[in-house]
Write a protein that holds these residues in place. Sequence first.
Motif, PDB file in Angstrom:
ATOM      1  N   SER A   1       0.831  -1.209   0.000  1.00 40.14           N
ATOM      2  CA  SER A   1       0.000   0.000   0.000  1.00 40.14           C
ATOM      3  C   SER A   1       0.864   1.257   0.000  1.00 40.14           C
ATOM      4  CB  SER A   1      -0.911   0.009   1.232  1.00 40.14           C
ATOM      5  OG  SER A   1      -1.835  -1.051   1.187  1.00 40.14           O
ATOM      6  N   LEU A   2       1.955   1.203   0.744  1.00 43.32           N
ATOM      7  CA  LEU A   2       2.839   2.360   0.824  1.00 43.32           C
ATOM      8  C   LEU A   2       3.451   2.686  -0.548  1.00 43.32           C
ATOM      9  CD1 LEU A   2       4.034   4.445   2.748  1.00 43.32           C
ATOM     10  CD2 LEU A   2       5.947   2.862   3.154  1.00 43.32           C
ATOM     11  N   GLU A   3       3.847   1.654  -1.273  1.00 37.07           N
ATOM     12  CA  GLU A   3       4.427   1.855  -2.605  1.00 37.07           C
ATOM     13  C   GLU A   3       3.391   2.420  -3.574  1.00 37.07           C
ATOM     14  OE1 GLU A   3       7.852  -1.453  -3.334  1.00 37.07           O
ATOM     15  OE2 GLU A   3       5.860  -2.251  -2.855  1.00 37.07           O
ATOM     16  N   ILE A   4       2.144   1.952  -3.451  1.00 39.17           N
ATOM     17  CA  ILE A   4       1.079   2.449  -4.316  1.00 39.17           C
ATOM     18  C   ILE A   4       0.803   3.919  -4.020  1.00 39.17           C
ATOM     19  CG2 ILE A   4      -1.374   2.226  -4.910  1.00 39.17           C
ATOM     20  CD1 ILE A   4      -1.052  -0.812  -4.292  1.00 39.17           C
ATOM     21  N   GLU A   5       0.733   4.262  -2.731  1.00 42.25           N
ATOM     22  CA  GLU A   5       0.518   5.656  -2.343  1.00 42.25           C
ATOM     23  C   GLU A   5       1.643   6.550  -2.879  1.00 42.25           C
ATOM     24  OE1 GLU A   5       0.119   5.902   1.848  1.00 42.25           O
ATOM     25  OE2 GLU A   5      -1.743   4.742   1.920  1.00 42.25           O
ATOM     26  N   LYS A   6       2.862   6.072  -2.788  1.00 40.84           N
ATOM     27  CA  LYS A   6       4.004   6.842  -3.272  1.00 40.84           C
ATOM     28  C   LYS A   6       3.930   7.039  -4.782  1.00 40.84           C
ATOM     29  CE  LYS A   6       9.069   6.864  -3.313  1.00 40.84           C
ATOM     30  NZ  LYS A   6      10.306   6.112  -2.932  1.00 40.84           N
ATOM     31  N   ALA A   7       3.550   5.978  -5.490  1.00 38.99           N
ATOM     32  CA  ALA A   7       3.429   6.053  -6.954  1.00 38.99           C
ATOM     33  C   ALA A   7       2.329   7.026  -7.353  1.00 38.99           C
ATOM     34  CB  ALA A   7       3.154   4.663  -7.526  1.00 38.99           C
ATOM     35  N   LEU A   8       1.197   6.966  -6.660  1.00 40.23           N
ATOM     36  CA  LEU A   8       0.090   7.891  -6.953  1.00 40.23           C
ATOM     37  C   LEU A   8       0.532   9.331  -6.731  1.00 40.23           C
ATOM     38  CD1 LEU A   8      -2.867   5.919  -5.300  1.00 40.23           C
ATOM     39  CD2 LEU A   8      -2.602   6.410  -7.742  1.00 40.23           C
ATOM     40  N   GLY A   9       1.244   9.555  -5.660  1.00 37.59           N
ATOM     41  CA  GLY A   9       1.711  10.906  -5.365  1.00 37.59           C
ATOM     42  C   GLY A   9       2.658  11.426  -6.428  1.00 37.59           C
ATOM     43  N   SER A  10       3.484  10.541  -6.966  1.00 33.81           N
ATOM     44  CA  SER A  10       4.474  10.967  -7.964  1.00 33.81           C
ATOM     45  C   SER A  10       3.833  11.343  -9.294  1.00 33.81           C
ATOM     46  CB  SER A  10       5.509   9.863  -8.184  1.00 33.81           C
ATOM     47  OG  SER A  10       4.932   8.761  -8.848  1.00 33.81           O
ATOM     48  N   ILE A  11       2.597  10.911  -9.520  1.00 33.16           N
ATOM     49  CA  ILE A  11       1.906  11.297 -10.757  1.00 33.16           C
ATOM     50  C   ILE A  11       0.808  12.325 -10.473  1.00 33.16           C
ATOM     51  CG2 ILE A  11       2.419   9.135 -11.937  1.00 33.16           C
ATOM     52  CD1 ILE A  11      -0.382   8.155 -11.372  1.00 33.16           C
ATOM     53  N   GLY A  12       0.871  12.913  -9.286  1.00 25.18           N
ATOM     54  CA  GLY A  12      -0.024  14.010  -8.957  1.00 25.18           C
ATOM     55  C   GLY A  12      -1.397  13.617  -8.493  1.00 25.18           C
ATOM     56  N   LEU A  13      -1.558  12.382  -7.976  1.00 25.55           N
ATOM     57  CA  LEU A  13      -2.855  11.914  -7.502  1.00 25.55           C
ATOM     58  C   LEU A  13      -2.816  11.663  -5.997  1.00 25.55           C
ATOM     59  CD1 LEU A  13      -3.703   9.386 -10.362  1.00 25.55           C
ATOM     60  CD2 LEU A  13      -4.676  11.662 -10.036  1.00 25.55           C
ATOM     61  N   PRO A  14      -3.937  11.844  -5.320  1.00 22.89           N
ATOM     62  CA  PRO A  14      -3.967  11.623  -3.864  1.00 22.89           C
ATOM     63  C   PRO A  14      -3.841  10.144  -3.523  1.00 22.89           C
ATOM     64  CG  PRO A  14      -6.172  12.116  -4.682  1.00 22.89           C
ATOM     65  CD  PRO A  14      -5.228  12.369  -5.819  1.00 22.89           C
ATOM     66  N   PRO A  15      -3.339   9.811  -2.347  1.00 24.08           N
ATOM     67  CA  PRO A  15      -3.158   8.411  -1.943  1.00 24.08           C
ATOM     68  C   PRO A  15      -4.473   7.662  -1.779  1.00 24.08           C
ATOM     69  CG  PRO A  15      -2.747   9.899  -0.098  1.00 24.08           C
ATOM     70  CD  PRO A  15      -2.861  10.760  -1.309  1.00 24.08           C
ATOM     71  N   THR A  16      -5.575   8.405  -1.701  1.00 23.87           N
ATOM     72  CA  THR A  16      -6.901   7.777  -1.538  1.00 23.87           C
ATOM     73  C   THR A  16      -7.617   7.569  -2.879  1.00 23.87           C
ATOM     74  OG1 THR A  16      -7.832   9.996  -1.211  1.00 23.87           O
ATOM     75  CG2 THR A  16      -7.228   8.738   0.772  1.00 23.87           C
ATOM     76  N   SER A  17      -6.894   7.667  -3.998  1.00 21.14           N
ATOM     77  CA  SER A  17      -7.504   7.570  -5.327  1.00 21.14           C
ATOM     78  C   SER A  17      -8.212   6.228  -5.546  1.00 21.14           C
ATOM     79  CB  SER A  17      -6.445   7.762  -6.413  1.00 21.14           C
ATOM     80  OG  SER A  17      -5.921   9.061  -6.382  1.00 21.14           O
ATOM     81  N   ARG A  18      -9.342   6.304  -6.254  1.00 19.71           N
ATOM     82  CA  ARG A  18     -10.100   5.125  -6.674  1.00 19.71           C
ATOM     83  C   ARG A  18      -9.996   4.980  -8.190  1.00 19.71           C
ATOM     84  NH1 ARG A  18     -12.533   6.930  -2.037  1.00 19.71           N
ATOM     85  NH2 ARG A  18     -13.323   5.301  -0.631  1.00 19.71           N
ATOM     86  N   PRO A  19     -10.286   3.800  -8.738  1.00 21.65           N
ATOM     87  CA  PRO A  19     -10.059   3.568 -10.177  1.00 21.65           C
ATOM     88  C   PRO A  19     -10.811   4.512 -11.099  1.00 21.65           C
ATOM     89  CG  PRO A  19     -11.364   1.797  -9.198  1.00 21.65           C
ATOM     90  CD  PRO A  19     -10.789   2.587  -8.073  1.00 21.65           C
ATOM     91  N   GLU A  20     -12.044   4.893 -10.726  1.00 19.40           N
ATOM     92  CA  GLU A  20     -12.825   5.761 -11.609  1.00 19.40           C
ATOM     93  C   GLU A  20     -12.258   7.170 -11.704  1.00 19.40           C
ATOM     94  OE1 GLU A  20     -15.059   5.848  -7.588  1.00 19.40           O
ATOM     95  OE2 GLU A  20     -13.896   4.428  -8.811  1.00 19.40           O
ATOM     96  N   GLU A  21     -11.220   7.468 -10.907  1.00 15.03           N
ATOM     97  CA  GLU A  21     -10.612   8.796 -10.919  1.00 15.03           C
ATOM     98  C   GLU A  21      -9.369   8.867 -11.811  1.00 15.03           C
ATOM     99  OE1 GLU A  21      -9.848   9.254  -6.769  1.00 15.03           O
ATOM    100  OE2 GLU A  21     -11.908   9.819  -6.280  1.00 15.03           O
ATOM    101  N   LEU A  22      -8.973   7.725 -12.387  1.00 12.77           N
ATOM    102  CA  LEU A  22      -7.755   7.681 -13.193  1.00 12.77           C
ATOM    103  C   LEU A  22      -8.073   7.633 -14.688  1.00 12.77           C
ATOM    104  CD1 LEU A  22      -6.657   6.841 -10.350  1.00 12.77           C
ATOM    105  CD2 LEU A  22      -4.979   5.437 -11.587  1.00 12.77           C
ATOM    106  N   SER A  23      -7.410   8.480 -15.446  1.00 13.95           N
ATOM    107  CA  SER A  23      -7.526   8.462 -16.902  1.00 13.95           C
ATOM    108  C   SER A  23      -6.646   7.346 -17.459  1.00 13.95           C
ATOM    109  CB  SER A  23      -7.080   9.797 -17.487  1.00 13.95           C
ATOM    110  OG  SER A  23      -5.685   9.990 -17.252  1.00 13.95           O
ATOM    111  N   LEU A  24      -6.734   7.119 -18.758  1.00 13.93           N
ATOM    112  CA  LEU A  24      -5.859   6.140 -19.404  1.00 13.93           C
ATOM    113  C   LEU A  24      -4.396   6.475 -19.121  1.00 13.93           C
ATOM    114  CD1 LEU A  24      -5.045   3.905 -21.415  1.00 13.93           C
ATOM    115  CD2 LEU A  24      -5.425   5.551 -23.271  1.00 13.93           C
TER     116      LEU A  24
END
Length: 342
Positions: free
Chosen positions: A306-329
Amino acid sequence: MTTGPLPLQPLSPISVRRNHTAPLPARNSAAGARRRILTPLYIACANRSRGPDDYYATLKALNSKGRTPRKSLGQHYMLNSEVNEKLVSAANVEEGDVVLEIGPGTGSLTNVLINAGAIVLAIEKDPHMAALVSERFASTDRLKVLKEDVVKCHIHSHMLSLLGSKKSSDHSKSRYAKVVSNIPFNISTEVVKLLLPMGDIFSEVVLLLQEETALRLVESSVRTSEYRPINVFVNFYSDPEYKLSVPRTNFFPQPNVDAAVVTFKLKQAAEYPQVSSTKSFFSMVNSAFNGKRKMLRRSLQHICTSLEIEKALGSIGLPPTSRPEELSLGDFVKLHNLIVKE
């Protein structure tokens, strides 16, 4: 109340909404119309279409084989030749084009394709309809009919054979083929998944789909309830565009839903989003949506922590609480390339 086809309602690309579709008859009137259509097949129609494959011609072709549409095969035959003309026009079919048609039925669309100068490979699962369309066009060398199930057919080899023979016969550069089809609604998603990754042989795919499916494939976007893995898939492999609506009264038997024409401009492999593996990419996307209401840091824990996923989301400008419907292609591509290790 007549039982003939209604006029088409052209719509501007992308800006389609349900309230733009053609007005439909009252429920009990439509039910009565369907009862009159189902039995017998010989029916009068007050609003007949122009051209050789109108309401009467289609029913006559069915009667010639003593056939009734099979629900198990999702058979709904087009009664309006104008719809077929618009399908062919949407694909910009020209003299010498090689075209794949799925489910030719009585050959009404096939006829328009051949008249436009196309060389057609028609795949028909129903042996009776395959025989009918073969007999109808027996005098032309522009049609090849395969009695097969399209989802089990080796489309690549058949199309490459046609494209190769065309190249050798006219000494021109090989061109990409096209798909133009009025497909059974019950296999539409399967067909889309089958055809869109074939940008190496097809330049575009033009399909007549159930309108709800068409809208979902073209319009669904990030942060909408209809956004699903299929939207990521469609945009990964193509540029889709909603062309026009087709009221249900243009079909026999009349379905319970309206239809729509959609074009998919297929991308070449070099144009695909850059991922290390398409298999692992779509596996990740599907996993993300399996827990659609879950945060990605939970639904993708089988890939990394989970920590790695949160870090990856942050590096692409998304919050750590992101859900799939919030991500573009593009977001999914970046996330995949950060957390999936091949």
